[in-house]
Motif scaffolding. Structure first.
Motif, PDB file in Angstrom:
ATOM      1  N   GLU A 195     -32.351  43.303 -66.861  1.00 35.45           N
ATOM      2  CA  GLU A 195     -30.927  43.219 -67.169  1.00 35.45           C
ATOM      3  C   GLU A 195     -30.133  43.364 -65.872  1.00 35.45           C
ATOM      4  OE1 GLU A 195     -29.581  44.870 -70.941  1.00 35.45           O
ATOM      5  OE2 GLU A 195     -28.024  45.902 -69.821  1.00 35.45           O
ATOM      6  N   ALA A 199     -30.510  37.610 -64.930  1.00 32.09           N
ATOM      7  CA  ALA A 199     -30.506  37.377 -66.384  1.00 32.09           C
ATOM      8  C   ALA A 199     -29.107  37.015 -66.871  1.00 32.09           C
ATOM      9  CB  ALA A 199     -31.016  38.615 -67.116  1.00 32.09           C
ATOM     10  N   THR A 200     -28.104  37.658 -66.304  1.00 30.53           N
ATOM     11  CA  THR A 200     -26.718  37.351 -66.670  1.00 30.53           C
ATOM     12  C   THR A 200     -26.390  35.909 -66.304  1.00 30.53           C
ATOM     13  OG1 THR A 200     -25.943  39.613 -66.532  1.00 30.53           O
ATOM     14  CG2 THR A 200     -24.317  37.915 -66.104  1.00 30.53           C
ATOM     15  N   HIS A 201     -26.798  35.535 -65.122  1.00 35.35           N
ATOM     16  CA  HIS A 201     -26.533  34.197 -64.613  1.00 35.35           C
ATOM     17  C   HIS A 201     -27.182  33.111 -65.467  1.00 35.35           C
ATOM     18  CE1 HIS A 201     -24.972  32.327 -60.953  1.00 35.35           C
ATOM     19  NE2 HIS A 201     -25.804  31.354 -61.248  1.00 35.35           N
ATOM     20  N   TYR A 202     -28.424  33.321 -65.838  1.00 31.43           N
ATOM     21  CA  TYR A 202     -29.169  32.285 -66.552  1.00 31.43           C
ATOM     22  C   TYR A 202     -29.234  32.509 -68.063  1.00 31.43           C
ATOM     23  CZ  TYR A 202     -30.263  30.624 -61.973  1.00 31.43           C
ATOM     24  OH  TYR A 202     -30.131  30.143 -60.697  1.00 31.43           O
ATOM     25  N   GLY A 203     -28.526  33.503 -68.536  1.00 38.86           N
ATOM     26  CA  GLY A 203     -28.473  33.721 -69.971  1.00 38.86           C
ATOM     27  C   GLY A 203     -29.826  34.042 -70.582  1.00 38.86           C
ATOM     28  N   LEU A 204     -30.627  34.857 -69.865  1.00 36.25           N
ATOM     29  CA  LEU A 204     -31.949  35.213 -70.402  1.00 36.25           C
ATOM     30  C   LEU A 204     -31.872  36.555 -71.133  1.00 36.25           C
ATOM     31  CD1 LEU A 204     -34.121  34.200 -67.323  1.00 36.25           C
ATOM     32  CD2 LEU A 204     -34.107  33.077 -69.567  1.00 36.25           C
ATOM     33  N   PRO A 205     -32.538  36.671 -72.287  1.00 38.51           N
ATOM     34  CA  PRO A 205     -32.585  37.951 -72.992  1.00 38.51           C
ATOM     35  C   PRO A 205     -33.120  39.029 -72.046  1.00 38.51           C
ATOM     36  CG  PRO A 205     -33.555  36.211 -74.325  1.00 38.51           C
ATOM     37  CD  PRO A 205     -33.305  35.619 -72.970  1.00 38.51           C
ATOM     38  N   PRO A 272     -35.389  29.627 -60.752  1.00 39.72           N
ATOM     39  CA  PRO A 272     -34.810  29.482 -62.092  1.00 39.72           C
ATOM     40  C   PRO A 272     -35.805  28.937 -63.129  1.00 39.72           C
ATOM     41  CG  PRO A 272     -33.306  28.683 -60.442  1.00 39.72           C
ATOM     42  CD  PRO A 272     -34.553  29.038 -59.719  1.00 39.72           C
ATOM     43  N   PHE A 273     -35.990  29.694 -64.153  1.00 35.52           N
ATOM     44  CA  PHE A 273     -36.798  29.301 -65.310  1.00 35.52           C
ATOM     45  C   PHE A 273     -38.264  29.002 -64.972  1.00 35.52           C
ATOM     46  CE2 PHE A 273     -32.391  27.873 -66.384  1.00 35.52           C
ATOM     47  CZ  PHE A 273     -32.130  28.899 -67.272  1.00 35.52           C
ATOM     48  N   LEU A 317     -46.434  26.970 -70.233  1.00 35.12           N
ATOM     49  CA  LEU A 317     -45.662  25.736 -70.418  1.00 35.12           C
ATOM     50  C   LEU A 317     -44.670  25.916 -71.549  1.00 35.12           C
ATOM     51  CD1 LEU A 317     -48.168  22.739 -70.173  1.00 35.12           C
ATOM     52  CD2 LEU A 317     -46.234  23.230 -68.674  1.00 35.12           C
ATOM     53  N   GLY A 318     -43.409  25.957 -71.216  1.00 34.58           N
ATOM     54  CA  GLY A 318     -42.395  26.108 -72.244  1.00 34.58           C
ATOM     55  C   GLY A 318     -41.126  26.643 -71.624  1.00 34.58           C
ATOM     56  N   ALA A 319     -40.113  26.852 -72.466  1.00 36.50           N
ATOM     57  CA  ALA A 319     -38.888  27.476 -71.981  1.00 36.50           C
ATOM     58  C   ALA A 319     -39.233  28.917 -71.609  1.00 36.50           C
ATOM     59  CB  ALA A 319     -37.809  27.427 -73.049  1.00 36.50           C
ATOM     60  N   PRO A 321     -38.313  32.034 -71.950  1.00 35.92           N
ATOM     61  CA  PRO A 321     -38.512  33.160 -72.867  1.00 35.92           C
ATOM     62  C   PRO A 321     -39.715  33.018 -73.792  1.00 35.92           C
ATOM     63  CG  PRO A 321     -36.226  32.378 -72.920  1.00 35.92           C
ATOM     64  CD  PRO A 321     -37.020  31.353 -72.173  1.00 35.92           C
ATOM     65  N   GLU A 322     -40.152  31.791 -74.063  1.00 34.92           N
ATOM     66  CA  GLU A 322     -41.274  31.619 -75.002  1.00 34.92           C
ATOM     67  C   GLU A 322     -42.632  31.603 -74.303  1.00 34.92           C
ATOM     68  OE1 GLU A 322     -41.349  27.851 -77.099  1.00 34.92           O
ATOM     69  OE2 GLU A 322     -40.763  26.741 -75.314  1.00 34.92           O
TER      70      GLU A 322
END
Lengths: 430, 321
Positions: A195, A199-205, A272-273, A317-319, A321-322
């Motif tokens: 947190e 995370a704020t920047h990329y909107g990650l839980p 990123p991601f 392989l995936g977004a 968070p998943e």
């Protein structure tokens, strides 16, 4: 092979305060003598360790082997080879295998497989609760009798503090240490990143530091209450360190480790991601990283582990968070620890201690972790100056999920001996 | 922080539209100018342009949406593209198919562009990194990360009223924490050089380190709306009450709902916007939503022109040049 001489190497044994060039003499899988050749010693084999450091074999407090249950990711065979190539001669296997290590049968199965791949020093951690479900206590006495060295609930939460309390009392009664990965799941719920700014920047839980430090605080209180020996696994933030520091100051007998990547990476390093940076606990702030380094230097944190988690491609392989969390980290453990020495975070002796003797103490292993005569000949011989690239050719783990892929690192294991058996030689593997 | 090469081709033209981050003011203005040309060309009657004739666009929605999907569909139709709507929220992934398998399957049908909405942050980036080089990806909203076409239609709408951004003060009000729209709006407004962006929200609905987004945060409408030119209200998801983010709808409306009274706190001619769909009486009073300062329906119609501009630029037919 019964008698081996390792000569011309710089022998470093942190526990015995040794740092000197000379010979190490092994016989019948044990350490026989240092520097002075014993009478009647006739080496069957000589290992030339010129320009190398000879130190106790590394002891890794957290290594997922993915077997039983997830052999599509990795196997005991593949990962013990990776461990041997990394200079690791003993490793702890967390209980979140499939099935979970909550019965003697699973424990024995793992021990059996370890023997079959000639890597006997796998130390399973038994499940703290049945199926790691956090509800009912596991049969800790049976697990200990079958060979579990400690108990843990891996990364799974416990139902309530009363379960943790009872589990601690029960474990203490059987003389078992609890390996505790602090995480208040109601606060970390579904999070995948620290947190912080990233995370704020990329909107990650996100997961706040408090998810960890609150769990540390609760566990410390219960350790005081129950007298159970606690080892905190994979700490990630400053506030946890402060709490442990205070507890140690007031005489509480707790220990802690940190995963090597937490000492090198922060949230700022996350591309990123890029799911290769998805780890739990998450990569924290630069300030946390600095504090973890200091905590290690001042002894609040006792050991460094790899937190090795090999994955197959699909898992990453995936977004973001998943994807599944974790880094394949055995083979970068030593070079990255040496980098801390180069960066003046730790002395070489302290760095090697945090990979060997300190871990042995945490586990209560009496015959490894130092080069004391009569101890098992668990030895790592490495060239501290040799550089190598992290790539397909040099990599043995089935999991290639590391943020250090394609990077050039310094420090390469040349030979690894486990109970006097040469289980790895760089030349043979080329 | 964002690798901008992913969105731009070697000549620096837009290839994917995933996030505002990393895009220059020049590119954003090019999008706005292109959208302007579509608006003026179609002012009298709805007109079709042959720019994307023969191209196939897939609206790939892993999350329900009415307005975003319809405006993308209309935009594609007006550019003469063939459009395929795939609603995954109720199909393949619930059968255990991975995101990548879904993409590969659709890619095999020879498509030119995916318009993607997905509940997870980073999904559009992931797809852009794993599709063939000739395919463009437009992010129609990914998790809590970005919704860049919405942000562009918002700045387009603002520009119609305030061509000069340099003295502009904009306030975004509501659930910033969960809002991909807010993140993209902040980036677009800052890139285009507005004087100040403010966020007004209860502490529970602001992310940690929110100032790092380049904004000033307020928890109070009175202070936050002072001297503001544009107020953007965000939708409040009703389920936020169930997870202890807020006490009640009525208390939220009292503190943060935009009423005619609160509107007076801003500049006299302040404009009111909302990405929709609106919750009347929760974040905005009907009299304000339907009032003469409201641009809410204007935003919807601008959405078509802006999406036409982005789609045509990403398929690189060079509209308006």
């Amino acid at each position: 092979m019964s008698q081996i001489e390792i000569k011309y190497g710089r022998i470093i044994d942190p526990r015995n305060n040794i740092d000197q060039i000379g010979s190490l003499y092994l016989a019948k899988g044990k350490i026989l003598a240092l520097f002075n050749q014993p009478d009647n010693f006739n080496a069957d084999k000589t290992i030339d360790a010129t320009n190398c450091i000879v130190c106790p074999g590394l002891i890794d407090l957290s290594v997922r082997l993915r077997e039983p249950g997830q052999s599509q990711k990795a196997t005991i065979a593949s990962e013990t080879q990776a461990a041997a190539s990394a200079g690791v001669t003993s490793l702890c296997l967390p209980p979140d295998t499939l099935p979970v290590i909550d019965t003697p049968a699973v424990t024995e199965l793992i021990k059996d497989k370890a023997e079959k791949v000639n890597y006997p020093n796998i130390y399973p951690l038994g499940a703290l609760t049945q199926g790691l479900m956090g509800e009912k206590l596991s049969a800790m006495f049976a697990l200990k009798s079958a060979g579990c060295i400690a108990v843990s609930n891996a990364n799974k939460p416990l139902d309530s503090l009363v379960i943790l309390r009872r589990a601690m009392e029960y474990a203490a009664g059987h003389g078992l240490t609890i390996f505790y990965r602090p995480d208040e799941s109601s606060l970390s719920h579904n999070g995948c990143a620290h947190e912080g700014v990233m995370a704020t920047h990329y909107g990650l839980p996100s997961i706040p530091e408090a998810a960890e430090s609150i769990a540390v605080a609760q566990c410390l209180e219960l350790a005081e209450l129950t007298g159970c020996k606690i080892h905190f696994s994979q700490l990630s933030c400053k506030r946890s360190i402060i709490k442990i520091q205070q507890a140690k100051k007031y005489g509480l007998n707790v220990t802690a480790d940190v995963a090597i990547h937490q000492l090198h990476l922060s949230e700022n390093d996350i591309e990123p991601f890029n799911s290769v940076y998805h780890v739990l606990p998450p990569l924290r702030s630069e300030a946390d990283k600095k504090y973890l380094q200091e905590g290690l230097a001042n002894g609040t944190i006792n050991a460094i582990c790899s937190d090795h988690q090999p994955h197959n491609l699909d898992a990453k392989l995936g977004a973001f968070p998943e994807t599944e969390a974790g880094i394949s980290a055995l083979e970068t453990l030593l070079p990255l620890t040496l980098k801390l020495v180069e960066n003046h975070v730790l002395s070489l002796s302290k760095a090697l201690a945090s990979l060997s003797s300190e871990a042995a103490t945490i586990l209560g292993l009496e015959k490894t972790g130092s080069l004391t005569p009569t101890y098992d000949a668990d030895i790592c011989i490495f060239d501290p100056e040799k550089t190598w690239q992290v790539n397909e050719i040099n990599w043995l783990s089935a999991g290639k999920n590391t943020p250090f892929w394609k990077q050039t690192l310094k420090g390469r294991v040349i030979h690894t001996l486990q109970k006097g058996n040469l289980i790895y030689s760089l030349e043979k593997n080329k | 922080m964002m690798n901008q090469n992913l969105q731009l081709n070697n000549e620096g033209h837009l290839k994917h539209f995933l996030t505002i981050e990393g895009l220059s003011a020049k590119i954003l203005n090019e999008i706005l100018d292109t959208a302007e040309s579509f608006v003026s060309m179609s002012q009298q009657q709805v007109q079709k342009f042959p720019l994307l004739r023969g191209k196939t666009i897939v609206n790939l929605f892993f999350e329900n949406s009415t307005r975003t999907r319809s405006t993308f569909e209309l935009a594609a139709t007006r550019l003469s593209a063939d459009i395929l709507n795939v609603d995954i929220a109720t199909s393949a992934t619930s059968k255990g198919e991975s995101l990548l398998d879904t993409i590969n399957t659709l890619e095999a049908m020879h498509v030119d562009m995916f318009v993607v909405r997905h509940p997870l942050s980073g999904a559009a980036h992931f797809i852009a990194q794993h599709t063939s080089p000739h395919i463009s990806i437009i992010n129609a909203g990914d998790g809590q990360h970005a919704h860049p076409t919405q942000a562009m239609l918002d700045v387009f709408t603002i520009r119609q009223h305030h061509p000069d951004f340099s003295q502009l003060k904009v306030a975004i009000v509501g659930d910033i924490l969960h809002s991909r729209v807010a993140r993209s709006q902040i980036q677009a407004l800052n890139t285009l050089g507005v004087k100040e962006v403010r966020l007004i929200a209860p502490k529970t609905l602001l992310p940690a380190h929110v100032e790092s987004l380049g904004i000033r945060a307020y928890h109070d409408m009175k202070q936050g709306l002072d001297d503001i030119d544009v107020i953007i209200m965000l939708r409040l998801q009703k389920e936020r009450m169930n997870s202890a983010f807020l006490a009640s709808e009525s208390e939220y409306f009292k503190c943060f709902g935009l009423t005619e009274e609160k509107l007076k706190l801003a500049k006299k001619d302040a404009l009111v916007m909302h990405p929709g769909p609106i919750n009347r009486g929760v974040e905005i009073a009907s009299s304000v939503a339907d009032g003469n300062k409201s641009l809410i329906l204007k935003q919807v119609s601008n959405g078509i022109a802006v999406r036409m501009a982005i789609m045509s630029m990403a398929i690189q037919v060079g509209v308006g040049k």
